[in-house]
Design an enzyme around this catalytic site. Structure first.
Site, PDB file in Angstrom:
ATOM      1  CD  GLU A   1      -2.724   1.422   0.233  1.00 51.82           C
ATOM      2  OE1 GLU A   1      -2.783   2.532  -0.327  1.00 51.82           O
ATOM      3  OE2 GLU A   1      -3.423   0.462  -0.107  1.00 51.82           O
TER       4      GLU A   1
ATOM      5  CB  SER B   1      -5.996   2.080  -1.823  1.00 47.69           C
ATOM      6  OG  SER B   1      -5.453   1.026  -2.567  1.00 47.69           O
TER       7      SER B   1
ATOM      8  CG  ASP C   1      -1.022   4.929  -0.723  1.00 47.34           C
ATOM      9  OD1 ASP C   1      -1.769   4.597  -1.656  1.00 47.34           O
ATOM     10  OD2 ASP C   1      -1.278   4.679   0.470  1.00 47.34           O
TER      11      ASP C   1
ATOM     12  N   GLY D   1     -25.012  13.249 -14.847  1.00 47.84           N
ATOM     13  CA  GLY D   1     -24.811  14.091 -13.678  1.00 47.84           C
ATOM     14  C   GLY D   1     -24.267  13.284 -12.511  1.00 47.84           C
TER      15      GLY D   1
ATOM     16  CG  ASP E   1     -23.448   8.225 -11.142  1.00 47.12           C
ATOM     17  OD1 ASP E   1     -22.699   7.468 -10.506  1.00 47.12           O
ATOM     18  OD2 ASP E   1     -23.118   8.731 -12.240  1.00 47.12           O
TER      19      ASP E   1
ATOM     20  CG  ASP F   1     -22.028  12.698 -16.482  1.00 54.53           C
ATOM     21  OD1 ASP F   1     -23.159  12.957 -16.935  1.00 54.53           O
ATOM     22  OD2 ASP F   1     -21.841  12.138 -15.388  1.00 54.53           O
ATOM     23  CB  ILE F   2     -18.754   7.981 -15.461  1.00 49.82           C
ATOM     24  CG1 ILE F   2     -17.320   8.431 -15.790  1.00 49.82           C
ATOM     25  CG2 ILE F   2     -18.890   6.471 -15.556  1.00 49.82           C
ATOM     26  CD1 ILE F   2     -16.274   7.926 -14.825  1.00 49.82           C
TER      27      ILE F   2
END
Length: 757
Positions: free
Chosen positions: A388, A647, A392, A723, A725, A692-693
């Site tokens: 992790e 992550s 990062d 929009g 969601d 937008d997805i």
């Protein structure tokens, strides 16, 4: 003079800590650290000022942040209360008592015998050593209930009976490769491994004819005959349609792992694939057919240049302002390999960046001495690099090169082993980090969080929401200082249904109730989900598109996990924030008309949740945005890795915000601070602020074996739409537009303030 009432509040011992096993009593002279959170008198007034003024882009005070001293005027306890609490611990035998700058926290170092006497009223040592069943981490905790006469002045004390949930929202296939014995199925399990938009390597877990997993290191299933003579993979191109690719493995030698690895198969870019695997036994019979649960959607590998191109970041962008800074939050023995970091910068053709370490960064021999099983669990590479932490750092520092990056490490396994190798650390992390930032005069401006748990999990460990409520208070104070916290939204969809040996709390194979992830649903973070690149918008309407677009990561969309999203169930503690209310209510109304909303289950008369509630439409909705979270390039353990998980999305978005902060600071403007209200304002101001997805769902969980008690796909969830969601939030960012809007609005607010003076 303040006189303490005789009323005593009892804290019941937390018995819901099934991740931990009690070993033996602690040594009486063992020194432990307690973090004491004193009540903050004016936090509601500060919250109101942050919400209505400092983070409101339309306010004259937008970005007019407070100093630590000014924040102290809101939250600092009265001197007589502080002295009362301080003296109580001193009389209890504490050897060190250290307050934060504004005295809202105390760190107390005290022996277990003195602490036991002070909190239980008995001379018998009631502290025990507890060991985490999966990781081997050890902590010391009080094994009985306790009471104290100073409790009315304290929100909570960490280190007595709280049991940290050791979990990062980071997915590695190694975490779910090992499977329990099969239950009435011979169908192989399919796990897509390495590859890109034109190639794929598949790992299959195979079963013997009696349903058992083979452990044979010779011919597979020679321990449970008949033996497996061959395993066949068929990849059928569906869109665009093409000739099936068939690969058959024969004459192979088992390695005792019950898995086989197919060679790379190749296909046209981004082709949707139907994947099946079937075993043939030596008696000529065949296993059931193993089927990937959806059409697999290959996607390209993601490099820093990919991120910049996708999100409209000018090539060669680099932070230059010395006041700027960003950080990744780490814990749970997640440390950094400098060799990996330097190799990464060379691979992505960026100049090496200098990293600041706040807290520990242990060498590999010490890491493995503390917890020898971390490599087997896929948490740490063989060179000691945390899976992790390494990802990062590499991601945030390459997305925002030139911005000073800090690795802020807070948690340790406790002083119960290795002679105090990590003194006074006890495993809790969120509030410990907040306490350290509260005591830092010039902290980094942006933080990326890839850790968290369900709201159920936090409730179970404290018997109330006091922990998350207090952490929210600390986030309010950070926002008042102009600091930004970015949190990953989790990797288990809206239900977080779980998988074997995971550390997400309260998982339920029935997919109910939905389990939101904290701190991602806090008002005072930017919640980030995961997307991936494809030439196919997947969902109710599958179609080929001319440009490379993004869709939410989910099993239904052909990936191996599902981006976390949904609503906070505890609407009293985390109601819909006003800056989000309009777009969320519009989404809920439209989805209700279309019949696409999952059932909420019963709610209380005031709209709050009860034990039968599935989800609560009145709670804070998340995520706010998405960023790429599949096939992200990193170097971990001196090896190339392409990782998956929200992550990885969080540090991408955090890096983009750091670049916006750099532009603001270079124009002598304040940083973004609490960025979520600005993002919603920007989306309303300029529709090109986000990509937008509109296709996708979050009803799925994590890819896993058919023998698991947990579901890969749940019956219901939320759907992406035009929009905002409850799957992809506002969408993915258009950096150039957001940067200009941030500069414009910060200038307007600053000019208005100057006019007043």
């Amino acid at each position: 003079m303040l006189v303490e009432k005789t009323e005593i509040r009892t804290f019941v011992v937390n018995t819901n800590h099934n991740q931990w096993r009690q070993l033996h009593a602690s040594r009486a002279d063992e020194i432990i650290q307690l973090n004491v959170a004193l009540k903050q008198k004016g936090i509601k007034q500060l919250q109101k000022y942050v919400d209505n003024e400092l983070s409101n882009p339309e306010s004259t005070n937008y970005g007019n942040y407070l100093t630590l001293k000014q924040i102290g005027e809101y939250v600092k306890p009265k001197p007589q209360i502080y002295n009362l609490v301080y003296n109580w611990f001193k009389q209890a035998g504490a050897i060190n008592i250290n307050p934060t700058i504004n005295k809202e926290f105390l760190t107390v170092q005290i022996s277990t015998s003195n602490a036991s006497r002070a909190f239980t009223g008995t001379g018998i040592n009631k502290f025990h050593i507890y060991e985490h069943k999966n990781t081997g981490h050890r902590i010391q905790r009080l094994s009985t209930s306790y009471s104290t006469a100073i409790s009315k002045h304290i929100d909570l004390i960490q280190g007595l009976n709280d049991y940290p949930n050791l979990n990062a929202n980071f997915l590695s296939w190694k975490k779910w490769k090992k499977r329990p014995p099969s239950i009435n199925t011979t169908a192989p399990d399919i796990f897509p491994r390495d590859g890109n938009e034109t190639s794929l390597q598949v790992l299959a877990v195979i079963y013997c004819k009696n349903g058992n997993l083979t452990k044979s290191k010779s011919v597979p299933c020679s321990d449970f005959p008949p033996e497996i003579s061959s395993v066949q993979l068929i990849a059928r191109p569906i869109l665009p349609f093409g000739k099936p690719v068939v690969q058959i493995l024969t004459n192979f030698i088992g390695d005792g792992s019950s898995s086989v690895l197919f060679n790379f198969i190749h296909f046209k870019p981004y082709t949707l694939l139907n994947l099946t695997v079937q075993s043939t036994y030596s008696d000529k019979t065949e296993s059931a057919i193993g089927l990937f649960p959806a059409l697999y959607a290959p996607t390209n590998n993601v490099y820093p240049s990919t991120i910049w191109k996708q999100y409209n970041v000018p090539k060669g962008s680099r932070g230059t302002n010395p006041k700027n800074g960003q950080a990744v939050f780490e814990g749970e023995l997640q440390f950094i390999s400098n060799n990996d970091t330097q190799t990464f910068y060379k691979a992505v053709q960026q100049q090496p960046e200098q990293t600041i370490f706040h807290g520990l960064n242990l060498p590999p021999n010490k890491v493995f001495q503390i917890s020898p099983t971390l490599v087997d669990q896929g948490e740490v590479a063989s060179n000691g690099a945390g899976v992790e932490s390494q990802a990062d750092l590499e991601i945030i520092s390459s997305v925002a090169p030139g911005v000073q990056t800090t690795v802020w490490y807070v948690s340790g396994p406790g002083p119960a082993q290795l002679g105090g190798l990590i003194p006074f650390k006890y495993g809790a992390y969120l509030l410990e980090w907040a306490m350290e930032v509260a005591n830092t005069t010039k902290p980094p401006l942006v933080y990326s969080f890839s850790y968290g748990d369900t709201e159920t999990g936090f409730y179970q460990r404290f018997g109330s929401f006091i922990y998350t409520n207090r952490f929210d208070q600390e986030l309010i104070k950070l926002a008042a200082r102009g600091l930004t916290v970015v949190a990953s939204s989790g990797d288990g969809g809206t239900s977080n249904v779980g998988f074997t040996n995971n550390d997400i709390s309260g998982t339920d194979p029935t997919c109910t109730p939905f389990l939101p992830i904290y701190p991602s649903y806090s008002h005072y973070v930017v919640s980030v989900g995961a997307s991936f690149q494809t030439k196919y918008y997947l969902g109710a309407h599958t179609k080929l598109v001319s440009k490379l677009g993004e869709v939410p990561v989910s099993i239904s969309n052909g990936q191996v996990f599902t981006s976390g999203s949904g609503f906070a169930n505890q609407s009293r503690e985390h109601p819909l924030p006003k800056w989000q209310k309009h777009v969320v209510k519009k989404y809920l109304k439209n989805q209700r008309v279309l019949g696409l909303l999952p059932p909420t289950g019963p709610l209380n008369q005031d709209g709050s949740s009860n034990l039968k509630t599935i989800w609560n439409p009145h709670g804070r909705a998340y995520p706010d945005v998405v960023a790429l979270g599949s096939k992200i390039f990193t170097i971990i353990g001196a090896k190339v890795s392409y990782g998956d998980g929200t992550s990885l999305s969080a540090p991408i978005f955090a890096g983009l915000l750091s670049l916006i902060n750099d532009a603001l600071l270079n124009k002598n403007l304040p940083p973004l601070g609490l960025a979520a209200p600005f993002l919603y304002w920007a989306a309303a101001r300029n529709s090109s602020s986000f990509n937008d997805i509109v296709y996708g769902t979050n009803k799925d969980g994590v890819l896993q074996a058919h023998t698991e008690p947990f579901a890969e796909t749940c019956p219901t969830g939320f759907h992406a739409a035009v929009g905002w969601d409850a799957v992809s939030g506002l969408g993915s960012p258009n950096f150039a537009v957001l940067r200009e809007l941030a500069i414009e609005q910060a200038k307007i607010a600053k000019n208005k303030r100057n006019e007043k003076t």
